[in-house]
Design an enzyme around this catalytic site. Structure first.
Site, PDB file in Angstrom:
ATOM      1  CD  GLU A  54      -2.147   2.154  -3.871  1.00 47.59           C
ATOM      2  OE1 GLU A  54      -3.237   2.478  -3.984  1.00 47.59           O
ATOM      3  OE2 GLU A  54      -1.431   2.542  -2.304  1.00 47.59           O
ATOM      4  CG  ASP A  65      -1.990   1.049   1.506  1.00 45.62           C
ATOM      5  OD1 ASP A  65      -3.022   0.756   0.589  1.00 45.62           O
ATOM      6  OD2 ASP A  65      -1.952   1.943   2.074  1.00 45.62           O
TER       7      ASP A  65
HETATM    8  C1  NOJ Z   1      -4.698   3.055  -0.749  1.00 48.02           C
HETATM    9  C2  NOJ Z   1      -5.513   2.110  -0.767  1.00 48.02           C
HETATM   10  O1  NOJ Z   1      -5.640   1.662  -2.114  1.00 48.02           O
HETATM   11  C3  NOJ Z   1      -7.329   2.400  -0.058  1.00 48.02           C
HETATM   12  O2  NOJ Z   1      -7.523   2.097  -0.490  1.00 48.02           O
HETATM   13  C4  NOJ Z   1      -6.197   3.408   1.106  1.00 48.02           C
HETATM   14  O3  NOJ Z   1      -7.318   3.665   1.401  1.00 48.02           O
HETATM   15  C5  NOJ Z   1      -5.193   3.674   0.813  1.00 48.02           C
HETATM   16  N1  NOJ Z   1      -3.714   3.617   0.027  1.00 48.02           N
HETATM   17  C6  NOJ Z   1      -4.569   4.361   2.879  1.00 48.02           C
HETATM   18  O4  NOJ Z   1      -4.402   3.627   3.058  1.00 48.02           O
END
Ligand code: NOJ
Ligand code: CA
Length: 583
Positions: free
Chosen positions: A285, A231
Site C-alpha cells: 500500500e 499495509d
Molecule cells: C491502511 C488500511 O487499509 C486501513 O484500513 C488502516 O486503517 C490503515 N492502513 C492503518 O493501518
C-alpha cells in the site's frame, strides 16, 4: 458451467474455469522463463468481519469464508486477499495487531485457518494475507513492555521521545488528524503513532524489529500463503531528524512519511531474507508515493515488491477531506500514464473499491435505480481491462452501493471521531460540509455486511444484530438475486473474467487511449501481437451517437446492453453502455 448473459459474443462462450495449478505456489522459487502468476491473477478482497457469520454472533468469521469459497471460485477469480485476521483489540478492525501469530478469536482458530487454506487450495484459490507492520496495537506485548520502562529491552521497538512537559516533540500530525505523538505517563515520554494513538509505530531502524517481522512473514509463508498485501509499507522508515514539517508539507504529510531514507533498503532486505525464497506475490500500500516513483518499488531488478497500490485514481475526486468534481479526462490521464511502461519490468494494480473507499458504483458510476446495474457493469469493464492486476472488493461484483448515514454517530470507523475532533472541533471546518463529505467518502460505506440474500440481515448472520448495519437495499441487491438473473452484475463480472483469460492482450497488451478528450466516452485499445481489443464505455447518464473510425470493422465480444454493434464506425450509446470489441 458458467451461466451466460444473453448478449455475449461467441468468443467467450465455451471458455471454462481456469484452474490455477498449485505446484509452483506457496513455496519454492518461480520456474525460470515463466511469467509470474500474479500478473495474470485477479484478486478478491475479503473484509472478514463483514463477509459471512457462521456462528450467529453477528461477526463474520473464517468458517463463514470457507462456506463461501465456491461462490468466489465461480466468479472466476483465483486469489483472495484477507484483510487482517490476527488477534487484535479491533480499534481499527484488525489493523491494530496484538499477536501476529494468533487468529482473532472472533474469527475462529488456527485450525479454522488451516481448513480454509486446504479448501481454498483444493478449489485452485490462493490466499494472501495483510501484513500490518508499520505499527502494532498498543495491546501488543512488545508495546506493553516498551512503555513500562525506559530500560526495557523492548523500548527501542517503538519511537519514543522525552517530553517532560508533555509537549509533542515536533509538529507531525497523524494521518487522520491531531498530533502524531501521544504522551505516556508511565515514563513521561511520548511515542509516535501515524494512525490512532492505539497504533504505535514500530521502529524499523532497530534490526531486532526487522528480524521479528521477517520471522512473522516466514511463519505464514510456511503455512502456504501466497503472499502479502503490505499495509502503509511506504511509511516504515522515518526521517531521522524528526524536524518540523513546513506549512506546505503539512497539507499532505503522507509524502513526508513515505520519504524515509531507508525504505528501499528495508524492502530489499525483506526481499533477500524472506520473499526471494518463495514464489509469492507482494502488493504494497503505497500511501504518500508519487506515481513516478512506482518503479522504485516494483521494478523487478530492484528486488523489492511486485506491485503497489497507487492512490491517483481514488484521489481523483478528493482534495484533502473535500469531495470535488472531476472531469473524465483526469481519470483517463492517470490510466494513460499507468499504461505507459514506466520501466522495463514494472507492474501495476487496478482497483476502485476496497475497505477504505466508498463503493465504486456510488462514486464512479450512478447508484440510482435506473443506472446502477449498467454503471456497475461499465466500471467493471474499466477495472478488468486496464493495465495491471485487478482487485475486486467483496460486494463490488453485486453492484453494492454506499450506505445511508444520517449523522456522525452512525459511523463505526475509528477514523471518524479523530477526524471530527481535528477538522470540525479544532480547525473550525463546517460540520455539515464535513458530514456530507463523510457520507460520500467514509470508509464505512464499504464495511456494511455482504448482502447474500433477501432474508433478515441479508443472510449475513442469524444474530439479531450484526456488528454493523446492513444496507437496507439488501432485499433487492444481493448475491442470490444476482445468481438467478443471467443479466446481473455478478454474471457480467464472470463473463469479463472469462474474456480476460481468453485474450492475453487484456493482461499483457499495450495501452492506447483513442479519445482522451471526450467528456463522456472512454475508448482505448489493448494490443498484443496481432490481437487488438477495443474497450468502449459511455461513462455518463445520457445516451448519444458516437463516431470513431476505430470501430469500423470491429466485432463485438461483450456488452452490458442488448446486441449493439457499430456500423461504419457510428453507433448509438445508451447511458453507461460498455462494450469490448475485437478489432
Ligand atoms: C491502511 C488500511 O487499509 C486501513 O484500513 C488502516 O486503517 C490503515 N492502513 C492503518 O493501518
Ligand atoms: Ca461469527
Amino acid at each position: 458451467m458458467l451461466k451466460r448473459r444473453t448478449m455475449l459474443g461467441g468468443a467467450v462462450a465455451g471458455a471454462g474455469m481456469l484452474m490455477i495449478g498449485r505446484s509452483h505456489a506457496a513455496s519454492g522459487v518461480r520456474p525460470a522463463g515463466r511469467q509470474p502468476w500474479w500478473k495474470e491473477a485477479v484478486i478478491y478482497e475479503i473484509y472478514p468481519r463483514s463477509f459471512r457469520d457462521s456462528n450467529g454472533d453477528g461477526i463474520g468469521d473464517l468458517p463463514g469464508i470457507l462456506e463461501k469459497l465456491p461462490y468466489i471460485r465461480d466468479l472466476g477469480v483465483d486469489t483472495i486477499w484477507l484483510a487482517p485476521i490476527f488477534q487484535s483489540p479491533n480499534r481499527d478492525n484488525g489493523y491494530d495487531i496484538s499477536d501476529y501469530r494468533a487468529i482473532m478469536p472472533e474469527f475462529g482458530t488456527m485450525d479454522d485457518f488451516d481448513r480454509l487454506m486446504a479448501k481454498a487450495s483444493s478449489l485452485g484459490l490462493r490466499i494472501i494475507l495483510d501484513l500490518v507492520v508499520n505499527h502494532t496495537s498498543d495491546q501488543h506485548p512488545w508495546f506493553q513492555k516498551s512503555r513500562a520502562a525506559k530500560d526495557s529491552p523492548y523500548r527501542d521497538y517503538y519511537i519514543w521521545r522525552d517530553t517532560p512537559q508533555g509537549h509533542p516533540p515536533n509538529n507531525w500530525p497523524s494521518v487522520w488528524g491531531g498530533s502524531a505523538w501521544a504522551s505516556d505517563p508511565a515514563t513521561g515520554s511520548s511515542y509516535l503513532h501515524l494512525f490512532s494513538p492505539q497504533q504505535p509505530d514500530l521502529n524499523w531502524d532497530n534490526p531486532a524489529v526487522r528480524e521479528e517481522v521477517f520471522s512473522i512473514m516466514k511463519f505464514w509463508l510456511d503455512k502456504g500463503v501466497a503472499g502479502f498485501r503490505m499495509d502503509v509499507i511506504t511509511m516504515i522508515s522515518k526521517i531521522p531528524s524528526f524536524r518540523d514539517m513546513t506549512p506546505e508539507e503539512l497539507k499532505a504529510p503522507e509524502y513526508v512519511y513515505a520519504a524515509g531514507p531507508h525504505l528501499h533498503a528495508y524492502l530489499r532486505e525483506m526481499n533477500d531474507r524472506v520473499l526471494s525464497h518463495y514464489d509469492v506475490m507482494t502488493v504494497g500500500e503505497a500511501y504518500g508515493m508519487r506515481a513516478r516513483d512506482i518503479p522504485l518499488f516494483t521494478d523487478s531488478a530492484r528486488r523489492e515488491l511486485d506491485m503497489v497500490f497507487a492512490f491517483d485514481i481514488v484521489h481523483v475526486d478528493r482534495q484533502g477531506w473535500r469531495k470535488i468534481d472531476w472531469p473524465l479526462s483526469k481519470l483517463k490521464q492517470v490510466y494513460a500514464a499507468a499504461g505507459k511502461p514506466r520501466s522495463p519490468d514494472s507492474w501495476n494494480t487496478v482497483f476502485l473499491d476496497n475497505h477504505d473507499q466508498p463503493r465504486a458504483v456510488s462514486r464512479f458510476g450512478n447508484d440510482s435505480p435506473p443506472f446502477r446495474e449498467a454503471s456497475a457493469k461499465a466500471i467493471a469493464t474499466m477495472l478488468l481491462t486496464q493495465c495491471g492486476t485487478p482487485f475486486i472488493y467483496q460486494g463490488e461484483e453485486l453492484g453494492m452501493t454506499n450506505l445511508p448515514f444520517s449523522g456522525v454517530e452512525d459511523f463505526d470507523d475509528v477514523q471518524v471521531p479523530i477526524q471530527w475532533e481535528a477538522r470540525v472541533k479544532r480547525q473550525g471546518v463546517d460540520p455539515d460540509a464535513f458530514l456530507e463529505s463523510l457520507k460520500d467518502m467514509g470508509r464505512d460505506n464499504a464495511r456494511s455486511p455482504m448482502q447474500w440474500d433477501a432474508t433478515r440481515n441479508a443472510g449475513f448472520t442469524t444474530a439479531n444484530r450484526p456488528w454493523f448495519r446492513v444496507n437496507p437495499n439488501y432485499t433487492e441487491i444481493n448475491a442470490q438475486a444476482c445468481m438467478q438473473d443471467p443479466n446481473s452484475v455478478y454474471h457480467y463480472f464472470q463473463a469479463l473474467l472469462a474474456l480476460r483469460r481468453k485474450y492475453p492482450a487484456l493482461i499483457h497488451g499495450t495501452y492506447q487511449d483513442l479519445d482522451p478528450d471526450h467528456h463522456a466516452v472512454f475508448l482505448y485499445a489493448r494490443e498484443l501481437g496481432r490481437s487488438r481489443l477495443l474497450i468502449l464505455m459511455n461513462m455518463s447518464d445520457r445516451g448519444f451517437t458516437y463516431e470513431s473510425s476505430s470501430l469500423t470493422r470491429a466485432s463485438l465480444l461483450i456488452s452490458n446492453m442488448q446486441h449493439r454493434g457499430a456500423t461504419q464506425g457510428v453507433t448509438w450509446l445508451e447511458p453507461w453502455e460498455a462494450r469490448i470489441y475485437r478489432a
